[in-house]
Design a protein around this motif. Structure first.
Motif, PDB file in Angstrom:
ATOM      1  N   LEU A 162       4.729   1.126  12.144  1.00 47.31           N
ATOM      2  CA  LEU A 162       3.708   0.269  11.359  1.00 47.31           C
ATOM      3  C   LEU A 162       2.493   1.019  10.955  1.00 47.31           C
ATOM      4  O   LEU A 162       2.229   1.067   9.820  1.00 47.31           O
ATOM      5  CB  LEU A 162       3.502  -0.953  11.858  1.00 47.31           C
ATOM      6  N   LEU A 163       2.011   1.624  12.018  1.00 48.66           N
ATOM      7  CA  LEU A 163       0.820   2.687  11.702  1.00 48.66           C
ATOM      8  C   LEU A 163       0.984   3.536  10.737  1.00 48.66           C
ATOM      9  O   LEU A 163       0.420   4.055   9.898  1.00 48.66           O
ATOM     10  CB  LEU A 163       0.082   2.968  13.075  1.00 48.66           C
ATOM     11  N   ALA A 164       2.531   4.439  11.046  1.00 49.81           N
ATOM     12  CA  ALA A 164       2.725   5.332  10.083  1.00 49.81           C
ATOM     13  C   ALA A 164       3.033   4.776   8.694  1.00 49.81           C
ATOM     14  O   ALA A 164       2.831   5.500   7.621  1.00 49.81           O
ATOM     15  CB  ALA A 164       4.010   6.186  10.846  1.00 49.81           C
ATOM     16  N   GLY A 165       3.568   3.652   8.759  1.00 48.69           N
ATOM     17  CA  GLY A 165       3.990   3.232   7.555  1.00 48.69           C
ATOM     18  C   GLY A 165       2.572   2.635   6.485  1.00 48.69           C
ATOM     19  O   GLY A 165       2.499   3.173   5.232  1.00 48.69           O
ATOM     20  N   LEU A 166       1.692   2.211   7.139  1.00 51.13           N
ATOM     21  CA  LEU A 166       0.334   1.919   6.248  1.00 51.13           C
ATOM     22  C   LEU A 166      -0.231   3.429   6.169  1.00 51.13           C
ATOM     23  O   LEU A 166      -0.914   3.609   4.886  1.00 51.13           O
ATOM     24  CB  LEU A 166      -0.485   1.117   7.513  1.00 51.13           C
ATOM     25  N   ARG A 167      -0.181   4.223   6.838  1.00 52.91           N
ATOM     26  CA  ARG A 167      -0.797   5.703   6.661  1.00 52.91           C
ATOM     27  C   ARG A 167      -0.104   6.344   5.415  1.00 52.91           C
ATOM     28  O   ARG A 167      -0.797   7.145   4.686  1.00 52.91           O
ATOM     29  CB  ARG A 167      -1.060   6.441   7.729  1.00 52.91           C
ATOM     30  N   ARG A 175       5.518   7.842  -2.293  1.00 49.87           N
ATOM     31  CA  ARG A 175       6.634   8.326  -1.578  1.00 49.87           C
ATOM     32  C   ARG A 175       6.742   7.625  -0.251  1.00 49.87           C
ATOM     33  O   ARG A 175       7.699   8.089   0.507  1.00 49.87           O
ATOM     34  CB  ARG A 175       6.087   9.802  -1.081  1.00 49.87           C
ATOM     35  N   ALA A 176       6.185   6.491  -0.111  1.00 48.77           N
ATOM     36  CA  ALA A 176       6.453   5.632   0.892  1.00 48.77           C
ATOM     37  C   ALA A 176       7.753   5.193   1.020  1.00 48.77           C
ATOM     38  O   ALA A 176       8.411   4.709  -0.029  1.00 48.77           O
ATOM     39  CB  ALA A 176       5.558   4.335   1.051  1.00 48.77           C
ATOM     40  N   ALA A 200      -5.586  -3.895   1.440  1.00 47.68           N
ATOM     41  CA  ALA A 200      -5.333  -2.490   1.259  1.00 47.68           C
ATOM     42  C   ALA A 200      -4.452  -1.854   2.288  1.00 47.68           C
ATOM     43  O   ALA A 200      -5.107  -2.212   3.548  1.00 47.68           O
ATOM     44  CB  ALA A 200      -6.534  -1.776   0.672  1.00 47.68           C
ATOM     45  N   PRO A 201      -3.726  -0.908   2.480  1.00 46.18           N
ATOM     46  CA  PRO A 201      -3.266  -0.320   3.635  1.00 46.18           C
ATOM     47  C   PRO A 201      -3.999   0.364   4.496  1.00 46.18           C
ATOM     48  O   PRO A 201      -4.233   0.142   5.736  1.00 46.18           O
ATOM     49  CB  PRO A 201      -2.133   0.632   2.920  1.00 46.18           C
ATOM     50  N   SER A 202      -5.226   0.922   3.852  1.00 42.81           N
ATOM     51  CA  SER A 202      -6.110   1.808   4.988  1.00 42.81           C
ATOM     52  C   SER A 202      -7.018   0.630   5.642  1.00 42.81           C
ATOM     53  O   SER A 202      -7.093   0.967   6.623  1.00 42.81           O
ATOM     54  CB  SER A 202      -7.078   2.553   4.001  1.00 42.81           C
ATOM     55  N   THR A 235      -5.480   8.991  18.925  1.00 41.58           N
ATOM     56  CA  THR A 235      -4.567   9.679  18.168  1.00 41.58           C
ATOM     57  C   THR A 235      -4.445   9.102  16.537  1.00 41.58           C
ATOM     58  O   THR A 235      -4.483   9.897  15.755  1.00 41.58           O
ATOM     59  CB  THR A 235      -3.017   9.664  18.667  1.00 41.58           C
ATOM     60  N   ALA A 236      -4.463   7.880  16.433  1.00 39.06           N
ATOM     61  CA  ALA A 236      -4.362   7.465  15.069  1.00 39.06           C
ATOM     62  C   ALA A 236      -5.823   7.757  14.229  1.00 39.06           C
ATOM     63  O   ALA A 236      -5.804   7.993  13.159  1.00 39.06           O
ATOM     64  CB  ALA A 236      -4.279   5.861  14.980  1.00 39.06           C
ATOM     65  N   LEU A 237      -6.955   7.599  14.890  1.00 36.67           N
ATOM     66  CA  LEU A 237      -7.997   7.911  14.468  1.00 36.67           C
ATOM     67  C   LEU A 237      -8.040   9.350  14.078  1.00 36.67           C
ATOM     68  O   LEU A 237      -8.546   9.860  12.780  1.00 36.67           O
ATOM     69  CB  LEU A 237      -9.333   7.791  15.277  1.00 36.67           C
ATOM     70  N   GLU A 238      -7.534  10.337  14.940  1.00 44.65           N
ATOM     71  CA  GLU A 238      -7.488  11.834  14.760  1.00 44.65           C
ATOM     72  C   GLU A 238      -6.606  11.983  13.412  1.00 44.65           C
ATOM     73  O   GLU A 238      -7.063  12.930  12.667  1.00 44.65           O
ATOM     74  CB  GLU A 238      -6.980  12.548  15.755  1.00 44.65           C
ATOM     75  N   GLU A 239      -5.505  11.388  13.208  1.00 47.12           N
ATOM     76  CA  GLU A 239      -4.645  11.480  12.349  1.00 47.12           C
ATOM     77  C   GLU A 239      -5.466  11.178  10.827  1.00 47.12           C
ATOM     78  O   GLU A 239      -5.218  11.793   9.770  1.00 47.12           O
ATOM     79  CB  GLU A 239      -3.330  10.525  12.271  1.00 47.12           C
ATOM     80  N   ASP A 240      -6.086  10.000  10.852  1.00 46.08           N
ATOM     81  CA  ASP A 240      -7.067   9.527   9.836  1.00 46.08           C
ATOM     82  C   ASP A 240      -8.082  10.770   9.441  1.00 46.08           C
ATOM     83  O   ASP A 240      -8.266  11.026   8.147  1.00 46.08           O
ATOM     84  CB  ASP A 240      -7.638   8.358   9.870  1.00 46.08           C
TER      85      ASP A 240
END
Length: 245
Positions: A162-167, A175-176, A200-202, A235-240
């Protein structure tokens, strides 16, 4: 249930549709509660060669449950009752009930968003979906389960996708992929479907991370699970940050 696939499918659908045939939402949810209590109690006695038909039955009930809540316009009382059914003793996501079979919990995590996508897609008009409210039973289970395998499965089957889908929808909406629940994520809010418009997804991703962090920080969260939830959050914050950078 009969061993003939078509008969199995029809019977599973008929049983699940009873949720929508009953005219009272509280009565429908009482029927759903009885279904889950019975399923949890009897699951370990099911012949493994016939397990697929019961996986299908669970899938049909999950889908019908979402359609029931959509028909109720995600009424807050109905939604809270629904999540309580899942997490209370006898429910499939109760972290303290040792009778709950891991296989049932895993299956529910795997199909949950998929069936939500189907239910929302089948609606006659766009449905604003309180995604974080619907996820709260799984987040609570992740915080309190004593089973490492259960936590790992929830993270890998539900939270990370789900987090990947939102990102993905944030970084490149065009391209989602279809595996990222496009209808749900295009019409999602956090907890209040009366908010008027989708988040919004973000913003929704940030809200989900904040909810994970808040529950991880709760006093009654298991220490080992807290560390894992913090790690997921970090990890999610680092990806952002990498995306922004």
């Amino acid at each position: 249930m009969s061993d003939k696939p078509r008969v199995q499918q029809d019977l599973a659908q008929e049983l699940a549709e009873l949720l929508l045939t009953i005219t009272s939402i509280p009565s429908s949810l009482s029927f759903l509660k009885g279904f889950w209590i019975t399923t949890v109690r009897e699951w370990n006695g099911i012949d493994r060669l016939r397990m697929d038909k019961y996986y299908m039955l669970v899938r049909r009930f999950v889908n019908a449950s979402f359609r029931l809540l959509i028909r109720a316009q995600w009424d807050n009382s109905a939604l809270q009752n629904y999540t309580s059914i899942l997490t209370s003793e006898g429910g499939p996501l109760c972290p303290t009930d040792i009778r709950v079979p891991a296989g049932l919990t895993f299956h529910l995590a795997e199909i949950y968003l998929e069936e939500l996508e189907k239910a929302v897609s089948a609606s006659d008009s766009p449905v604003l979906t309180p995604i974080l409210g619907l996820l709260s039973p799984f987040i609570s289970l992740a915080a309190h389960t004593p089973m490492n395998t259960t936590y790992k499965h929830l993270e890998e089957s539900l939270f990370r996708p789900l987090l990947a889908g939102l990102r993905s929808r944030t970084s490149n909406p065009a391209r989602a992929s279809g595996h990222e629940y496009p209808i749900v994520l295009s019409n999602a809010c956090a907890d209040a479907p009366d908010a008027g418009s989708p988040m919004a997804p973000s913003t929704l991703r940030e809200a989900m991370l904040q909810k994970l962090f808040a529950i991880a920080s709760a006093e009654d969260t298991r220490d080992s699970n807290r560390r894992k939830m913090y790690a997921l959050y970090k990890t999610a914050l680092e990806e952002d940050e990498d995306y922004v950078g």
